[in-house]
Design an enzyme around this catalytic site. Structure first.
Site, PDB file in Angstrom:
ATOM      1  N   HIS A   1       2.673 -23.614  29.374  1.00 56.33           N
ATOM      2  CA  HIS A   1       3.528 -24.571  30.076  1.00 56.33           C
ATOM      3  C   HIS A   1       2.692 -25.774  30.472  1.00 56.33           C
ATOM      4  O   HIS A   1       1.458 -25.712  30.540  1.00 56.33           O
ATOM      5  CB  HIS A   1       4.189 -23.935  31.307  1.00 56.33           C
ATOM      6  CG  HIS A   1       3.244 -23.707  32.460  1.00 56.33           C
ATOM      7  ND1 HIS A   1       2.992 -24.651  33.429  1.00 56.33           N
ATOM      8  CD2 HIS A   1       2.482 -22.626  32.801  1.00 56.33           C
ATOM      9  CE1 HIS A   1       2.135 -24.183  34.306  1.00 56.33           C
ATOM     10  NE2 HIS A   1       1.796 -22.953  33.954  1.00 56.33           N
ATOM     11  N   CYS A   2       3.377 -26.911  30.690  1.00 57.18           N
ATOM     12  CA  CYS A   2       2.699 -28.111  31.179  1.00 57.18           C
ATOM     13  C   CYS A   2       3.274 -28.441  32.551  1.00 57.18           C
ATOM     14  O   CYS A   2       3.691 -27.541  33.278  1.00 57.18           O
ATOM     15  CB  CYS A   2       2.847 -29.263  30.195  1.00 57.18           C
ATOM     16  SG  CYS A   2       4.558 -29.695  29.822  1.00 57.18           S
ATOM     17  N   ALA A   3       3.348 -29.698  32.920  1.00 56.63           N
ATOM     18  CA  ALA A   3       3.768 -30.060  34.271  1.00 56.63           C
ATOM     19  C   ALA A   3       5.235 -29.764  34.541  1.00 56.63           C
ATOM     20  O   ALA A   3       5.612 -29.430  35.668  1.00 56.63           O
ATOM     21  CB  ALA A   3       3.485 -31.540  34.528  1.00 56.63           C
TER      22      ALA A   3
ATOM     23  N   ARG B   1       7.448 -28.392  31.620  1.00 58.22           N
ATOM     24  CA  ARG B   1       8.104 -27.739  30.481  1.00 58.22           C
ATOM     25  C   ARG B   1       7.453 -26.425  30.096  1.00 58.22           C
ATOM     26  O   ARG B   1       6.230 -26.285  30.165  1.00 58.22           O
ATOM     27  CB  ARG B   1       8.064 -28.675  29.257  1.00 58.22           C
ATOM     28  CG  ARG B   1       8.942 -29.887  29.353  1.00 58.22           C
ATOM     29  CD  ARG B   1       8.519 -30.942  28.363  1.00 58.22           C
ATOM     30  NE  ARG B   1       7.331 -31.660  28.809  1.00 58.22           N
ATOM     31  CZ  ARG B   1       6.480 -32.275  27.997  1.00 58.22           C
ATOM     32  NH1 ARG B   1       6.679 -32.268  26.697  1.00 58.22           N
ATOM     33  NH2 ARG B   1       5.433 -32.903  28.481  1.00 58.22           N
TER      34      ARG B   1
ATOM     35  N   VAL C   1       7.970 -25.285  37.188  1.00 60.70           N
ATOM     36  CA  VAL C   1       7.780 -24.594  35.920  1.00 60.70           C
ATOM     37  C   VAL C   1       6.706 -23.508  36.028  1.00 60.70           C
ATOM     38  O   VAL C   1       6.767 -22.492  35.323  1.00 60.70           O
ATOM     39  CB  VAL C   1       7.433 -25.594  34.798  1.00 60.70           C
ATOM     40  CG1 VAL C   1       6.068 -26.221  35.032  1.00 60.70           C
ATOM     41  CG2 VAL C   1       7.492 -24.934  33.427  1.00 60.70           C
TER      42      VAL C   1
END
Length: 484
Positions: A26-28, A30, A70
C-alpha cells in the site's frame, strides 16, 4: 481497525481470492495489487464497498483507493487474507509482467524523472518569481520592474539564481544519479559522471554557439583533440552516458574477480564512460536533442502551430494515462536549453486545469453524493495544483464523458496558447499556479486558462443532460486498457 474487517473480506473475494494475488502493498492512500489474472477482479463490486473510493490499473498494478486510513485497512486485509505485504519496489517488479515493452520503457523513464520532479518544480517556481521581479513592468512603479527600483529585491533576485542554476544547469548530475539508482548500480559513480559533464573546467554549453572556431578549449592527445564542452541542462547526453556506465559496471562485475572488484570495476567503468561521453555520446546526444527540439519547435512556431497546439492540448491527458507524458520533460528541458523557453509547458498546465474543471462539472451535477464527493473534491484540488492522476483515474475515466470534455477544453486552450506564442521559463508548477512560470504572453495564458475552466464544465453539463457518452463503461475506453 474492526470497522474494516467486513470490507477487507469483501475486497479479497472481489479481486478473485487469495490465489489471484501475486503481490500486495500500500502507499499513502491506495492498496496496490499485482493480480495473476486481472480479469477476475470485479470492479463494480469493489467500488460498491463502503471503504473504497475508486479503482484503476497503472503500471501493471490494480490499485484500490481507500484514503488516509489505508494503513489500517491494509492490516485488516492482511489478517483476513493471510497475505503478507512486500515492498513497493517488489510490487513494481511483479507488476511488469502485466506490462507491454513500451509501457516498461515508459515506466523506467518515469522512475528516472520522478525523483527529480520536486527540485524541477521548485526551480520553476524560483524562475517564475524571478520573472516577476526582473521582467514584469509594474504600473505602480511607472512601468519599471521591481529589480530596477529596489536594491533589496535586486539582491534577492540575484541570490535566487544560485538554486535555480544548481537545479537546471546541473541537471545532468541528477539524471546520471537517478539512472544508476534505478538500475541498481553504484550511485556515487553516477554522480561523479554527471559532474564531469558540467564541470567548471568545461566551456558552458550555452556559449558554444557564440564561440568562433579555434577558441573552444580542448584536450590535446597528440594524434587527436577533444573539445572541452560542457553539457549543462542537457538531458539526452546525460541519460545516454548514464546507461553506458550502468552497462559497463554490470558487465565488469561479472568478469572481474570479487577480490579486486572494488578497485577495478569503478575505475574501468567510470573512466571509459567519461571519455566516450565527451568524445561520442555527448555530441551525438546533443545533436539528437537539438533535432528533437527543432521538430517540436517547428510544430510550435510554424504556420499551422495552432493545429499542433490543438492536437497536443487534446492528447496530453491520454499521454498521462499511458505514461508517455514523461517524455515531455525531456522535450521541455531541451527547448529551454536551445531556445531559452518552452511553449510546451503552458499547454501541460492548461491540460491540468481542464481535467480539474471536468471534475468540477461532475461535482456540481452529482452534489449530494457524499461517497463520490470524498474522491472528486480532493481530485479536483490536486489537478488544479498540477497532479491529475487522481482526477483522471478516480472520476474522469470512470465516467468517460468528463475525460472527453477535459480533452476538448484543453485542446482549445492549447490552441490559443500556441497561436499567441505563450512561453514558460522552464518546467514549473502545473495547474492554476502555472502562471508563475510564464515568460511571455501572460494575458493570453489567463485567457486560455478561462477557456480550460469554462469549456470542460459546460461540456460535462451538456453531455450528462443530453445523455452523451453517459452510458459508456470504463472498459469501453481503449486507452486505459493498454495497462491490462
Amino acid at each position: 481497525m474492526a470497522d474494516f474487517k467486513k470490507d477487507a473480506q469483501e475486497l479479497l473475494d472481489a479481486i478473485g481470492g487469495k490465489k489471484n494475488v501475486s503481490a500486495v502493498t500500500h502507499c499513502a492512500t491506495r492498496m496496490r495489487f499485482v493480480l495473476n489474472d486481472p480479469s477476475k477482479a470485479d470492479k463494480e463490486r469493489i467500488e460498491d464497498i463502503e471503504s473504497v473510493k475508486g479503482t484503476f490499473t497503472q503500471a501493471g498494478q490494480f490499485q484500490v483507493i481507500v484514503g488516509n486510513r489505508v494503513g489500517d485497512f491494509y492490516n485488516e486485509f492482511s489478517a483476513v487474507s493471510g497475505l503478507e505485504g512486500v515492498s513497493k519496489d517488489e510490487v513494481k517488479g511483479a507488476g511488469k509482467k502485466n506490462m507491454n515493452p513500451l509501457q516498461r520503457i515508459m515506466a523506467a523513464l518515469a522512475e528516472i524523472f520522478t525523483p527529480l520532479i520536486p527540485a524541477i518544480i521548485i526551480g520553476g517556481l524560483i524562475l517564475g518569481f524571478r520573472n516577476v521581479l526582473e521582467a514584469v513592468p509594474m504600473w505602480f512603479l511607472d512601468g519599471q520592474t521591481i529589480v530596477e527600483t529596489s536594491v533589496f529585491w535586486s539582491g534577492v533576485n540575484a541570490f535566487l539564481w544560485l538554486p535555480a542554476e544548481a537545479i537546471f544547469h546541473m541537471l545532468p548530475v541528477g539524471i546520471t544519479w537517478s539512472v544508476t539508482r534505478k538500475m541498481g548500480t553504484t550511485q556515487i559513480l553516477g554522480i561523479v559522471l554527471g559532474l564531469t559533464l558540467v564541470s567548471g573546467q568545461l566551456l558552458n554549453a550555452y556559449g558554444v554557439q557564440d564561440i568562433v572556431a579555434g577558441e573552444v578549449p580542448y584536450w590535446d592527445f597528440g594524434f587527436f583533440q577533444l573539445d572541452m564542452i560542457g553539457y549543462q541542462a542537457q538531458v539526452i547526453p546525460a541519460m545516454m552516458a548514464a546507461f553506458l556506465l550502468v552497462i559497463l559496471e554490470k558487465w565488469l562485475r561479472r568478469v572481474i574477480p570479487e577480490a579486486v572488484s572494488m578497485i577495478f570495476v569503478p575505475l574501468l567503468a567510470l573512466i571509459p564512460t567519461i571519455f566516450v561521453a565527451h568524445a561520442i555520446i555527448g555530441p551525438i546526444g546533443w545533436q539528437l536533442g537539438t533535432w528533437l527540439s527543432l521538430a517540436v519547435n517547428w510544430g510550435l512556431s510554424g504556420t499551422f502551430n495552432w493545429v499542433f497546439g490543438f492536437i497536443f492540448g487534446g492528447l496530453y491527458a491520454p499521454l498521462v494515462i499511458t505514461g508517455l507524458h514523461h517524455m515531455t520533460n525531456a522535450i521541455d528541458l531541451q527547448l529551454v536549453a536551445d531556445y531559452g523557453g518552452t511553449n510546451l509547458w503552458p499547454m501541460i498546465a492548461l491540460s491540468n486545469i481542464a481535467q480539474a474543471s471536468a471534475v468540477m462539472g461532475v461535482i456540481w451535477l452529482h452534489r449530494g453524493d457524499e461517497k463520490e464527493k470524498a474522491v472528486s473534491v480532493p481530485a479536483a484540488i490536486s489537478a488544479y495544483l498540477g497532479v491529475t492522476e487522481p482526477a483522471l483515474f478516480g472520476i474522469n475515466i470512470k465516467y468517460v464523458y468528463p475525460f472527453v470534455a477535459g480533452m476538448i477544453g484543453s485542446a482549445f486552450a492549447g490552441m490559443i496558447s500556441v497561436a499567441m506564442d505563450v512561453t514558460a521559463f522552464n518546467i514549473g508548477v502545473g495547474g492554476l499556479p502555472g502562471f508563475l512560470s510564464i515568460q511571455s504572453g501572460l494575458l493570453w495564458f489567463f485567457i486560455a486558462m478561462a477557456v480550460a475552466i469554462i469549456v470542460p464544465i459546460a461540456l460535462v453539463i451538456v453531455f450528462e443532460k443530453n445523455n452523451i457518452m453517459t452510458s459508456w463503461e470504463n472498459d469501453n475506453l481503449p486507452i486505459p486498457k493498454l495497462g491490462n
